[in-house]
Design a protein around this motif. Structure first.
Motif, PDB file in Angstrom:
ATOM      1  N   UNK A 166       4.210   5.295  -0.370  1.00  0.00           N
ATOM      2  CA  UNK A 166       3.318   4.451  -1.013  1.00  0.00           C
ATOM      3  C   UNK A 166       1.935   4.180  -0.152  1.00  0.00           C
ATOM      4  N   UNK A 167       2.410   4.015   1.307  1.00  0.00           N
ATOM      5  CA  UNK A 167       1.444   3.551   2.352  1.00  0.00           C
ATOM      6  C   UNK A 167       0.511   4.557   2.403  1.00  0.00           C
ATOM      7  N   UNK A 191      -3.558   7.544  -1.673  1.00  0.00           N
ATOM      8  CA  UNK A 191      -4.939   7.266  -1.662  1.00  0.00           C
ATOM      9  C   UNK A 191      -5.608   7.506  -0.563  1.00  0.00           C
ATOM     10  N   UNK A 192      -4.996   7.587   0.695  1.00  0.00           N
ATOM     11  CA  UNK A 192      -5.326   7.465   1.969  1.00  0.00           C
ATOM     12  C   UNK A 192      -5.357   8.896   2.786  1.00  0.00           C
ATOM     13  N   UNK A 193      -4.081   9.469   2.635  1.00  0.00           N
ATOM     14  CA  UNK A 193      -3.490  10.557   3.271  1.00  0.00           C
ATOM     15  C   UNK A 193      -3.693  11.641   2.325  1.00  0.00           C
ATOM     16  N   UNK A 194      -3.676  12.972   2.715  1.00  0.00           N
ATOM     17  CA  UNK A 194      -3.676  14.044   2.074  1.00  0.00           C
ATOM     18  C   UNK A 194      -3.040  15.185   2.817  1.00  0.00           C
ATOM     19  N   UNK A 211      -0.688  -0.373  11.323  1.00  0.00           N
ATOM     20  CA  UNK A 211       0.523   0.385  10.882  1.00  0.00           C
ATOM     21  C   UNK A 211       1.145   1.531  10.683  1.00  0.00           C
ATOM     22  N   UNK A 212      -0.101   2.360  10.537  1.00  0.00           N
ATOM     23  CA  UNK A 212       0.246   3.796  10.838  1.00  0.00           C
ATOM     24  C   UNK A 212       0.307   4.275  11.932  1.00  0.00           C
ATOM     25  N   UNK A 213       0.498   3.565  13.028  1.00  0.00           N
ATOM     26  CA  UNK A 213       0.663   4.021  14.365  1.00  0.00           C
ATOM     27  C   UNK A 213       2.333   4.507  14.469  1.00  0.00           C
TER      28      UNK A 213
END
Length: 121
Positions: free
Chosen positions: A61-62, A65-68, A88-90
């Protein structure tokens, strides 16, 4: 034999982008799925994105839309393009593959050594 080699990690600011690459060096079988997992400090490893042998992909979910996730079946590589990064992607990002050795019926999970991604605010 399976070896996964990750590259592309680093330190960025919030909102920036990174692209991770995983190259699979394999013999004696077939790569089924390829995926990226993340392990944040003090937390367990979690799925970020996965691409299956039929070409379908799924995302946490996180990450949606941002990662591909991009897979090159010929070169046996999988990239993870990460955009609009947040603190929080760290974490340490690990490449994963489910591999089916010739003559066997059960897939085996293999992992890379991981690459660090740090996002600062």
């Amino acid at each position: 034999q399976v070896q996964l080699v990750e590259s592309g990690g680093g330190s960025v600011q919030t909102g920036e982008s990174l692209r991770l690459t995983c190259a699979a060096h394999v013999s004696g079988g077939i790569i089924e799925s390829m995926a990226w997992y993340r392990q944040a400090p003090g937390k367990s490893r979690e799925l970020v994105a996965r691409t299956s042998s039929d070409g379908t992909s799924d995302y946490s979910d996180s990450a949606k839309g941002r990662f591909f996730i991009y897979r090159d079946y010929v070169k046996k590589k999988v990239d993870l393009a990460m955009n609009s990064l947040k603190p929080e992607d760290t974490g340490v990002y690990y490449c994963n593959t489910e591999f089916l050795h010739y003559g066997r019926t059960k897939r085996i999970n293999y992992w890379g050594h991981g690459t660090q991604v740090t996002v600062s605010s």
